[in-house]
Design a protein around this motif. Structure first.
Motif, short mmCIF file in Angstrom:
data_model
loop_
_atom_site.label_atom_id
_atom_site.label_comp_id
_atom_site.label_asym_id
_atom_site.label_seq_id
_atom_site.Cartn_x
_atom_site.Cartn_y
_atom_site.Cartn_z
N MET A 247 0.91 -1.16 0.14
CA MET A 247 0.20 0.07 0.05
C MET A 247 0.64 1.25 0.06
SD MET A 247 -2.77 0.95 2.88
CE MET A 247 -3.53 2.83 2.89
N ASP A 248 0.64 2.13 -0.84
CA ASP A 248 1.22 3.39 -1.07
C ASP A 248 0.83 4.32 0.50
OD1 ASP A 248 2.43 6.01 -1.46
OD2 ASP A 248 1.60 6.10 -3.25
N ALA A 249 1.66 4.47 0.94
CA ALA A 249 1.55 5.14 2.40
C ALA A 249 1.16 6.86 2.23
CB ALA A 249 2.77 5.41 3.35
N SER A 250 1.29 7.07 1.00
CA SER A 250 0.80 8.56 0.91
C SER A 250 -0.64 8.89 0.57
CB SER A 250 1.73 9.08 -0.23
OG SER A 250 1.22 8.61 -1.55
N ILE A 251 -1.33 7.64 0.20
CA ILE A 251 -2.62 7.93 -0.46
C ILE A 251 -3.63 7.91 0.82
CG2 ILE A 251 -2.20 6.28 -2.41
CD1 ILE A 251 -3.97 4.10 -0.91
N LEU A 252 -4.68 8.57 0.85
CA LEU A 252 -5.68 8.74 1.46
C LEU A 252 -6.51 7.58 2.25
CD1 LEU A 252 -7.22 12.06 0.23
CD2 LEU A 252 -5.77 11.84 2.13
N PRO A 253 -7.19 7.74 3.09
CA PRO A 253 -8.27 6.76 3.36
C PRO A 253 -9.03 6.34 2.47
CG PRO A 253 -7.94 8.28 5.30
CD PRO A 253 -7.34 8.68 4.26
N SER A 254 -9.86 5.22 2.32
CA SER A 254 -10.89 4.93 1.37
C SER A 254 -12.23 5.62 1.63
CB SER A 254 -11.11 3.49 1.18
OG SER A 254 -9.89 2.97 0.74
N THR B 225 -13.80 -7.76 17.44
CA THR B 225 -14.42 -8.30 16.23
C THR B 225 -15.45 -9.42 16.08
OG1 THR B 225 -12.59 -10.22 16.26
CG2 THR B 225 -11.94 -8.12 15.43
N SER B 226 -16.22 -9.27 16.93
CA SER B 226 -17.44 -10.04 17.01
C SER B 226 -18.51 -9.81 16.05
CB SER B 226 -18.12 -9.93 18.73
OG SER B 226 -18.55 -8.84 18.81
N SER B 227 -19.50 -10.58 15.86
CA SER B 227 -20.52 -10.30 15.04
C SER B 227 -21.42 -8.97 15.12
CB SER B 227 -21.32 -11.54 14.89
OG SER B 227 -22.13 -11.62 16.00
N ARG B 228 -21.39 -8.20 16.25
CA ARG B 228 -22.03 -7.30 16.65
C ARG B 228 -21.57 -6.00 15.77
NH1 ARG B 228 -20.41 -4.13 21.82
NH2 ARG B 228 -21.17 -2.27 20.61
N TYR B 229 -20.42 -5.88 15.35
CA TYR B 229 -19.66 -4.92 14.83
C TYR B 229 -19.65 -5.09 13.09
CZ TYR B 229 -17.73 -4.33 19.22
OH TYR B 229 -17.75 -4.02 20.73
N VAL B 230 -19.60 -3.98 12.31
CA VAL B 230 -19.72 -3.96 10.92
C VAL B 230 -18.42 -3.56 10.46
CG1 VAL B 230 -22.08 -3.59 10.59
CG2 VAL B 230 -20.44 -1.56 10.81
N PRO B 231 -17.92 -4.05 9.26
CA PRO B 231 -16.45 -3.75 8.84
C PRO B 231 -16.22 -2.33 8.72
CG PRO B 231 -17.64 -5.57 7.43
CD PRO B 231 -18.50 -4.78 8.27
N ALA B 232 -14.85 -2.05 8.73
CA ALA B 232 -14.55 -0.46 8.49
C ALA B 232 -14.17 -0.21 6.97
CB ALA B 232 -13.41 -0.30 9.44
N GLY B 233 -14.40 0.92 6.57
CA GLY B 233 -14.00 1.12 5.08
C GLY B 233 -12.92 2.16 4.77
N TYR B 234 -12.18 2.33 6.00
CA TYR B 234 -10.87 3.36 5.34
C TYR B 234 -9.72 2.67 5.02
CZ TYR B 234 -13.31 6.77 8.57
OH TYR B 234 -13.99 7.89 8.95
N ASP B 235 -9.49 1.50 5.18
CA ASP B 235 -8.48 0.65 4.68
C ASP B 235 -7.12 1.72 4.58
OD1 ASP B 235 -6.99 -1.30 3.45
OD2 ASP B 235 -7.55 -0.69 1.34
#
Length: 308
Positions: free
Chosen positions: A1-8, A152-162
Protein backbone atom coordinates in the motif's frame (compact mmCIF):
# COMPACT_ATOMS: atom_id res chain seq x y z
CA UNK A 1 0.00 0.00 0.00
CA UNK A 2 1.27 3.46 -0.90
CA UNK A 3 1.47 5.28 2.43
CA UNK A 4 0.89 8.62 0.74
CA UNK A 5 -2.68 7.81 -0.30
CA UNK A 6 -5.78 8.82 1.61
CA UNK A 7 -8.24 6.64 3.52
CA UNK A 8 -10.85 5.02 1.28
CA UNK A 9 -13.96 7.16 0.89
CA UNK A 10 -17.16 7.19 -1.12
CA UNK A 11 -18.56 10.58 -2.12
CA UNK A 12 -22.34 11.02 -2.16
CA UNK A 13 -24.60 13.83 -3.34
CA UNK A 14 -27.99 15.00 -2.15
CA UNK A 15 -31.04 14.78 -4.45
CA UNK A 16 -31.96 18.42 -3.83
CA UNK A 17 -29.10 20.11 -1.94
CA UNK A 18 -25.80 21.45 -3.24
CA UNK A 19 -22.40 19.99 -2.44
CA UNK A 20 -21.15 16.55 -1.51
CA UNK A 21 -20.59 14.35 1.52
CA UNK A 22 -17.70 11.94 2.04
CA UNK A 23 -18.12 8.67 3.99
CA UNK A 24 -15.84 5.67 4.68
CA UNK A 25 -15.97 3.28 1.72
CA UNK A 26 -18.94 0.92 1.90
CA UNK A 27 -20.73 2.82 4.68
CA UNK A 28 -23.21 4.58 2.41
CA UNK A 29 -25.86 1.85 2.18
CA UNK A 30 -28.42 3.85 4.19
CA UNK A 31 -27.63 7.36 2.95
CA UNK A 32 -30.53 7.51 0.48
CA UNK A 33 -32.91 6.50 3.25
CA UNK A 34 -31.37 9.10 5.57
CA UNK A 35 -32.05 11.87 3.08
CA UNK A 36 -35.74 11.00 3.11
CA UNK A 37 -36.11 11.53 6.85
CA UNK A 38 -38.35 14.45 7.75
CA UNK A 39 -37.61 16.13 11.07
CA UNK A 40 -40.30 16.16 13.76
CA UNK A 41 -41.09 18.79 16.37
CA UNK A 42 -39.61 16.79 19.27
CA UNK A 43 -36.38 15.79 17.51
CA UNK A 44 -33.02 16.77 18.97
CA UNK A 45 -30.14 16.67 16.47
CA UNK A 46 -26.65 16.28 17.94
CA UNK A 47 -24.33 17.54 15.21
CA UNK A 48 -20.60 17.92 14.63
CA UNK A 49 -17.69 17.12 12.40
CA UNK A 50 -16.18 13.74 13.41
CA UNK A 51 -13.96 13.70 16.50
CA UNK A 52 -15.31 16.94 17.95
CA UNK A 53 -16.91 15.34 21.01
CA UNK A 54 -20.18 14.18 19.45
CA UNK A 55 -20.24 10.87 21.37
CA UNK A 56 -19.51 12.70 24.62
CA UNK A 57 -22.26 15.19 23.84
CA UNK A 58 -24.78 12.45 23.06
CA UNK A 59 -24.05 10.90 26.44
CA UNK A 60 -24.61 14.24 28.19
CA UNK A 61 -27.82 15.01 26.28
CA UNK A 62 -29.24 11.57 26.98
CA UNK A 63 -28.53 11.88 30.70
CA UNK A 64 -30.04 15.36 30.88
CA UNK A 65 -33.26 14.03 29.37
CA UNK A 66 -33.30 10.93 31.59
CA UNK A 67 -32.72 12.28 35.10
CA UNK A 68 -29.00 11.54 34.95
CA UNK A 69 -29.34 7.90 33.90
CA UNK A 70 -27.13 6.55 31.09
CA UNK A 71 -27.94 4.34 28.12
CA UNK A 72 -28.20 0.57 28.49
CA UNK A 73 -26.40 -1.40 25.81
CA UNK A 74 -24.96 0.32 22.75
CA UNK A 75 -25.75 4.00 22.25
CA UNK A 76 -26.93 3.42 18.65
CA UNK A 77 -29.86 1.41 20.03
CA UNK A 78 -31.13 4.66 21.52
CA UNK A 79 -29.60 7.42 19.36
CA UNK A 80 -29.58 6.58 15.64
CA UNK A 81 -26.74 7.87 13.46
CA UNK A 82 -28.71 9.51 10.64
CA UNK A 83 -26.46 9.02 7.62
CA UNK A 84 -25.24 5.58 8.70
CA UNK A 85 -28.52 4.11 10.02
CA UNK A 86 -31.10 5.72 7.72
CA UNK A 87 -34.68 6.85 8.12
CA UNK A 88 -36.06 3.49 9.25
CA UNK A 89 -33.78 3.31 12.28
CA UNK A 90 -35.00 6.72 13.46
CA UNK A 91 -38.66 5.92 12.83
CA UNK A 92 -38.35 2.61 14.69
CA UNK A 93 -36.40 3.83 17.71
CA UNK A 94 -38.48 4.06 20.87
CA UNK A 95 -38.69 7.73 21.94
CA UNK A 96 -38.06 8.63 25.57
CA UNK A 97 -40.61 11.11 26.91
CA UNK A 98 -41.72 11.65 23.32
CA UNK A 99 -38.26 12.87 22.29
CA UNK A 100 -35.86 11.35 19.78
CA UNK A 101 -32.15 12.17 19.76
CA UNK A 102 -30.43 11.88 16.37
CA UNK A 103 -26.69 12.02 15.72
CA UNK A 104 -25.28 13.39 12.47
CA UNK A 105 -22.10 14.66 10.85
CA UNK A 106 -24.00 16.03 7.85
CA UNK A 107 -23.46 19.63 6.74
CA UNK A 108 -26.04 22.06 8.07
CA UNK A 109 -27.90 22.41 4.78
CA UNK A 110 -28.40 18.63 4.60
CA UNK A 111 -29.73 18.14 8.13
CA UNK A 112 -33.55 17.79 8.14
CA UNK A 113 -35.20 20.91 9.52
CA UNK A 114 -38.32 21.51 11.57
CA UNK A 115 -39.25 24.84 13.14
CA UNK A 116 -39.72 23.26 16.58
CA UNK A 117 -36.85 20.74 16.48
CA UNK A 118 -33.62 21.50 18.34
CA UNK A 119 -30.10 21.42 16.93
CA UNK A 120 -26.88 21.25 18.93
CA UNK A 121 -23.60 21.80 17.10
CA UNK A 122 -20.27 21.08 18.81
CA UNK A 123 -17.00 22.49 17.48
CA UNK A 124 -13.41 21.72 18.45
CA UNK A 125 -10.11 23.45 17.73
CA UNK A 126 -8.98 21.82 14.46
CA UNK A 127 -5.41 20.83 15.34
CA UNK A 128 -6.78 18.45 17.98
CA UNK A 129 -9.48 17.30 15.54
CA UNK A 130 -6.81 16.23 13.05
CA UNK A 131 -4.90 14.23 15.66
CA UNK A 132 -8.05 12.55 16.95
CA UNK A 133 -9.23 11.77 13.42
CA UNK A 134 -5.86 10.22 12.57
CA UNK A 135 -6.01 7.79 15.50
CA UNK A 136 -9.71 7.17 14.90
CA UNK A 137 -9.16 6.07 11.30
CA UNK A 138 -6.08 3.98 12.11
CA UNK A 139 -7.98 2.09 14.81
CA UNK A 140 -10.46 0.25 12.61
CA UNK A 141 -10.30 -3.50 12.07
CA UNK A 142 -9.00 -4.20 8.59
CA UNK A 143 -6.61 -1.26 8.79
CA UNK A 144 -3.85 -3.03 10.69
CA UNK A 145 -2.22 -6.45 11.10
CA UNK A 146 -3.52 -7.18 14.59
CA UNK A 147 -7.19 -7.60 15.45
CA UNK A 148 -8.40 -7.90 19.01
CA UNK A 149 -10.91 -10.79 19.40
CA UNK A 150 -12.91 -8.70 21.84
CA UNK A 151 -13.53 -6.13 19.12
CA UNK A 152 -14.25 -8.37 16.12
CA UNK A 153 -17.47 -10.08 17.20
CA UNK A 154 -20.53 -10.32 14.96
CA UNK A 155 -22.13 -7.21 16.48
CA UNK A 156 -19.63 -5.04 14.62
CA UNK A 157 -19.62 -4.10 10.95
CA UNK A 158 -16.46 -3.85 8.83
CA UNK A 159 -14.66 -0.56 8.47
CA UNK A 160 -13.98 0.96 5.09
CA UNK A 161 -11.00 3.30 5.56
CA UNK A 162 -8.32 0.72 4.60
CA UNK A 163 -5.48 2.91 5.83
CA UNK A 164 -3.13 0.79 7.93
CA UNK A 165 0.00 2.47 6.57
CA UNK A 166 -1.39 5.99 6.39
CA UNK A 167 0.86 8.82 7.50
CA UNK A 168 -0.02 11.70 9.76
CA UNK A 169 1.41 14.32 7.40
CA UNK A 170 -0.81 12.97 4.61
CA UNK A 171 -3.90 13.45 6.76
CA UNK A 172 -2.87 16.98 7.72
CA UNK A 173 -2.58 17.92 4.05
CA UNK A 174 -5.88 16.22 3.18
CA UNK A 175 -7.70 17.90 6.08
CA UNK A 176 -6.54 21.34 5.00
CA UNK A 177 -7.60 20.57 1.44
CA UNK A 178 -11.05 19.33 2.50
CA UNK A 179 -10.41 15.75 1.37
CA UNK A 180 -11.14 13.89 4.62
CA UNK A 181 -14.46 12.78 6.13
CA UNK A 182 -17.69 14.65 5.42
CA UNK A 183 -16.91 18.03 3.87
CA UNK A 184 -14.21 20.60 4.45
CA UNK A 185 -14.06 21.11 8.23
CA UNK A 186 -13.77 24.88 8.06
CA UNK A 187 -16.62 25.14 5.57
CA UNK A 188 -18.81 22.99 7.83
CA UNK A 189 -18.25 25.25 10.83
CA UNK A 190 -18.81 28.36 8.73
CA UNK A 191 -22.09 27.00 7.39
CA UNK A 192 -23.45 26.12 10.82
CA UNK A 193 -22.39 29.39 12.44
CA UNK A 194 -23.78 31.59 9.69
CA UNK A 195 -27.02 29.63 9.38
CA UNK A 196 -28.69 31.85 11.94
CA UNK A 197 -31.22 29.29 13.17
CA UNK A 198 -31.90 31.46 16.19
CA UNK A 199 -33.35 29.75 19.21
CA UNK A 200 -33.35 26.38 17.42
CA UNK A 201 -29.52 26.16 17.40
CA UNK A 202 -27.18 25.77 20.36
CA UNK A 203 -23.43 26.03 19.80
CA UNK A 204 -20.97 24.33 22.17
CA UNK A 205 -17.20 24.63 22.08
CA UNK A 206 -15.46 21.40 23.06
CA UNK A 207 -12.86 23.31 25.03
CA UNK A 208 -15.53 25.14 27.04
CA UNK A 209 -17.16 21.83 27.95
CA UNK A 210 -13.74 20.58 29.09
CA UNK A 211 -12.93 23.68 31.12
CA UNK A 212 -16.39 24.60 32.45
CA UNK A 213 -18.56 21.46 32.37
CA UNK A 214 -21.10 22.58 34.96
CA UNK A 215 -21.81 25.88 33.25
CA UNK A 216 -22.05 24.29 29.81
CA UNK A 217 -24.35 21.52 31.03
CA UNK A 218 -26.63 24.08 32.67
CA UNK A 219 -26.72 26.11 29.44
CA UNK A 220 -27.56 22.95 27.52
CA UNK A 221 -30.30 22.02 29.98
CA UNK A 222 -31.88 25.45 29.55
CA UNK A 223 -31.77 25.08 25.77
CA UNK A 224 -33.42 21.66 25.99
CA UNK A 225 -36.06 22.94 28.45
CA UNK A 226 -34.91 20.47 31.09
CA UNK A 227 -36.00 21.59 34.54
CA UNK A 228 -33.19 20.85 37.00
CA UNK A 229 -34.55 22.99 39.82
CA UNK A 230 -35.35 20.11 42.17
CA UNK A 231 -32.13 18.10 41.81
CA UNK A 232 -29.85 20.45 39.93
CA UNK A 233 -26.63 19.98 41.84
CA UNK A 234 -26.99 16.22 42.19
CA UNK A 235 -27.88 15.56 38.56
CA UNK A 236 -25.23 17.88 37.11
CA UNK A 237 -22.54 16.43 39.38
CA UNK A 238 -23.58 12.89 38.42
CA UNK A 239 -23.52 13.77 34.72
CA UNK A 240 -20.04 15.29 34.97
CA UNK A 241 -18.75 12.20 36.81
CA UNK A 242 -20.43 9.65 34.55
CA UNK A 243 -19.46 11.33 31.29
CA UNK A 244 -15.82 11.83 32.27
CA UNK A 245 -13.13 10.47 29.98
CA UNK A 246 -12.20 7.81 32.52
CA UNK A 247 -15.80 6.62 32.88
CA UNK A 248 -16.44 6.56 29.14
CA UNK A 249 -13.23 4.56 28.64
CA UNK A 250 -14.54 1.98 31.11
CA UNK A 251 -17.67 1.64 28.94
CA UNK A 252 -15.83 1.90 25.62
CA UNK A 253 -17.87 -0.67 23.70
CA UNK A 254 -21.05 1.34 24.27
CA UNK A 255 -19.86 4.01 21.89
CA UNK A 256 -19.12 2.26 18.57
CA UNK A 257 -20.45 -0.44 16.26
CA UNK A 258 -17.57 -0.72 13.80
CA UNK A 259 -14.88 -3.25 14.70
CA UNK A 260 -11.68 -1.68 16.03
CA UNK A 261 -8.15 -2.68 16.96
CA UNK A 262 -7.90 0.13 19.53
CA UNK A 263 -10.35 1.67 22.03
CA UNK A 264 -12.82 4.20 20.64
CA UNK A 265 -12.26 6.69 23.46
CA UNK A 266 -8.62 7.80 23.41
CA UNK A 267 -7.39 10.99 25.15
CA UNK A 268 -9.94 13.74 24.63
CA UNK A 269 -7.61 16.41 26.00
CA UNK A 270 -6.96 19.93 24.75
CA UNK A 271 -3.56 20.43 23.16
CA UNK A 272 -2.65 16.85 22.24
CA UNK A 273 -1.65 18.17 18.80
CA UNK A 274 1.62 19.43 20.32
CA UNK A 275 2.87 15.83 20.48
CA UNK A 276 2.10 15.18 16.82
CA UNK A 277 2.40 18.31 14.68
CA UNK A 278 5.42 20.14 13.41
CA UNK A 279 5.47 23.92 13.91
CA UNK A 280 4.97 24.33 10.16
CA UNK A 281 1.87 22.12 10.18
CA UNK A 282 0.42 23.98 13.15
CA UNK A 283 0.95 27.34 11.41
CA UNK A 284 -0.87 26.10 8.31
CA UNK A 285 -3.86 24.91 10.34
CA UNK A 286 -3.92 28.09 12.44
CA UNK A 287 -4.01 30.23 9.30
CA UNK A 288 -7.36 28.72 8.31
CA UNK A 289 -8.61 28.79 11.88
CA UNK A 290 -7.81 32.49 12.12
CA UNK A 291 -10.17 33.16 9.22
CA UNK A 292 -13.02 31.61 11.20
CA UNK A 293 -12.03 33.39 14.38
CA UNK A 294 -11.97 36.73 12.60
CA UNK A 295 -15.46 36.06 11.24
CA UNK A 296 -16.95 34.74 14.52
CA UNK A 297 -14.84 36.37 17.27
CA UNK A 298 -17.49 36.07 19.97
CA UNK A 299 -18.61 32.50 19.36
CA UNK A 300 -15.07 31.15 18.94
CA UNK A 301 -13.33 33.40 21.48
CA UNK A 302 -11.98 30.41 23.43
CA UNK A 303 -9.75 29.57 20.45
CA UNK A 304 -7.84 32.84 20.69
CA UNK A 305 -5.39 31.34 23.17
CA UNK A 306 -5.05 28.10 21.19
CA UNK A 307 -3.74 29.44 17.88
CA UNK A 308 -0.78 31.53 16.74
Amino acid sequence: MDASILPSYVTVTHPSKKGYFRMPAGSDKNIESAMKYEACRNDIFVCSYPKCGCTWLQNIVWRLLNDGDGVTGNIRQHIPFLEFDGKEAIVNVQPRKGIKIIKTHLPCSWVPKHAEAKYIFMVREPKDVIVSLYHHIKGFVGTGPSQSPSRTSSRYVPAGYDWSEGRFETLVDAFLEGRCDCIDYFDMIDEWLQEGMGESLHIILYEEMINHPEGEILRLAEFLNVDLSAKKQTIVSDIIKNTSLAKMKEEDEKWYTTARTTPFIRKGIVGDWKKHMTPEQAIRVDKRTRQLLDKYPTILKTWKSLIN
